[in-house]
Enzyme design. Sequence first.
Site, PDB file in Angstrom:
ATOM      1  N   GLU A 153       0.756  -1.425   0.049  1.00 14.13           N
ATOM      2  CA  GLU A 153       0.016  -0.047  -0.057  1.00 14.13           C
ATOM      3  C   GLU A 153       0.918   1.233  -0.015  1.00 14.13           C
ATOM      4  OE1 GLU A 153      -2.106   0.898   3.667  1.00 14.13           O
ATOM      5  OE2 GLU A 153      -1.268  -0.964   4.306  1.00 14.13           O
TER       6      GLU A 153
ATOM      7  N   CYS B 242      -3.425  -3.238   4.614  1.00 17.94           N
ATOM      8  CA  CYS B 242      -2.571  -4.164   5.160  1.00 17.94           C
ATOM      9  C   CYS B 242      -2.958  -5.622   4.769  1.00 17.94           C
ATOM     10  CB  CYS B 242      -2.323  -4.134   6.658  1.00 17.94           C
ATOM     11  SG  CYS B 242      -1.950  -2.421   7.095  1.00 17.94           S
TER      12      CYS B 242
ATOM     13  N   THR C 174       3.813   4.095  15.527  1.00 21.12           N
ATOM     14  CA  THR C 174       3.370   2.768  14.727  1.00 21.12           C
ATOM     15  C   THR C 174       3.914   2.708  13.233  1.00 21.12           C
ATOM     16  OG1 THR C 174       1.285   3.711  14.098  1.00 21.12           O
ATOM     17  CG2 THR C 174       1.245   2.810  16.221  1.00 21.12           C
TER      18      THR C 174
ATOM     19  N   SER D  70     -10.051   3.062  13.964  1.00 17.13           N
ATOM     20  CA  SER D  70      -9.432   1.971  13.322  1.00 17.13           C
ATOM     21  C   SER D  70      -9.042   0.577  14.255  1.00 17.13           C
ATOM     22  CB  SER D  70      -8.200   2.430  12.439  1.00 17.13           C
ATOM     23  OG  SER D  70      -7.079   2.398  13.388  1.00 17.13           O
TER      24      SER D  70
ATOM     25  N   HIS E  39      -2.352  -9.670  12.448  1.00 18.27           N
ATOM     26  CA  HIS E  39      -2.132  -8.441  11.859  1.00 18.27           C
ATOM     27  C   HIS E  39      -1.413  -7.587  13.005  1.00 18.27           C
ATOM     28  CE1 HIS E  39      -1.289  -4.788   9.603  1.00 18.27           C
ATOM     29  NE2 HIS E  39      -2.389  -4.525  10.026  1.00 18.27           N
TER      30      HIS E  39
ATOM     31  N   LYS F 163      -4.741  -7.092  22.365  1.00 15.44           N
ATOM     32  CA  LYS F 163      -6.160  -6.746  22.553  1.00 15.44           C
ATOM     33  C   LYS F 163      -7.044  -7.750  21.887  1.00 15.44           C
ATOM     34  CE  LYS F 163      -5.736  -1.972  23.191  1.00 15.44           C
ATOM     35  NZ  LYS F 163      -6.323  -0.476  22.851  1.00 15.44           N
TER      36      LYS F 163
END
Length: 388
Positions: free
Chosen positions: A79, A111, A152, A201, A233, A242
């Site tokens: 991407e 992704c 990130t 997101s 991912h 999480k």
Amino acid sequence: MEVGIDKMSFFSTQYYIDMVDLAHARGEAPDKYLIGIGQTQQAVAPATQDVVTMGANAADQMLTQADRAEIEEVIFATESGVDQSKSAAVYVQKLLGINRYARTIELKQACYSGTYGLMQARDYVTLHPKAKVLVIASDIARYGINTGGEVTQGAGAVAMLVTANPTIATLNQDNVFMSDEIMDFWRPNDSSTAVVDGKFSANIYRDFFKEVWERYQSQTGRDLNSFKALVFHLPFTKMGLKALRDVLPEVAEQKQHALMDSFEASRRYNKQIGNLYTGSAYLSLMSLLLNDDTLAAGDELGLFSYGSGAEGEMYSLTLQPEYNQGLIKEQLPNLLAQRTQLSIAEYEKMFDSVVLGSADRELDITHDHAKFVLGGVKDQKRQYVEQF
Ligand code: COA
């Protein structure tokens, strides 16, 4: 006939920053980045590396001359591509000396597209059992200096060779997927950095995982006990943690500990490299394979792939007896040991040096130790150089 991943190889850039330095520079508590986000270091791309060079540098380390002569398709997932028309796959075909009777294509869906590429490869080899397909997932994750997403970022490429009777793992035909048009992350054509609604997101990721996971269980009759490990991912490693925590209560305490131990192995390298967008789930798979010494032949691994925008997919892999033989054992430890740490000021300068436009430009490639580098732009054409 079993079809799956025969070989895997990785490349990332020779520079990194420490997340404690970044936290200090941004006025944040280091533990927010180290624990709250789950990142310790971040790969930084110099102007001489882009998705093409990183993809070629990753694949070159694992391909034999026979592979190059026999590959029938090169599928390039990214991407952060370098051209709006020409695929990165066709550059890579030339750099790697892959035969001219191969298909070449670039895929895009945030992704997620590395997973789609892998499944295309699996389906092609299922129909053509002698075929070899090269899948590359390569990205430079750029959110921008002093943005919420900066912690990130990252850069790197994963290359995978898909064949019949694979050495590493079979790709099982149990995929469950879903898509929904959601504006959680995107990158307009005039921007070199992503636009992201960060917390939204992260919530969509979790929602997609839960929905896909429930559907996967009802369609396959499997549950969390069916898996030795779940691979996620990992745009940042806390994200996978999480998601895993959301489903852990479904199994007994002992199994929860075992899954957590495997998760720690699966995020070890992602913590040090950062986000690779399309390649993140597959770096995590490599990290698991190289760091979890409780793995054994026949183990079932579940993999959750997510791409903003948004798409999610869950499938399983079955580990093969000689899976270690499909990996280059010291590749990642050596790469990490040989990197140069940048100050935050040096990183900011490097971040701004990226080659975006088509203006003529000559780059100093003498500092870049990689085999394939970007030498500059001439007559609106990117100039790729093989250094050795
Ligand atoms: N010690 C330990 N943890 C700390 C801390 C400290 N001193 N200070 C904060 N934290 C924790 C927070 O509690 C939070 O944890 P939680 O998410 O479990 O609640 C975490 O650190 C992040 O803090 P937050 O205030 O939410 O950070 P932020 O506002 O800077 O945003 C992101 C974080 C991830 C949303 C942001 O980095 C981003 O937009 N990233 C890109 C988006 C992305 O990757 N999306 C993924 C979908 S593919």
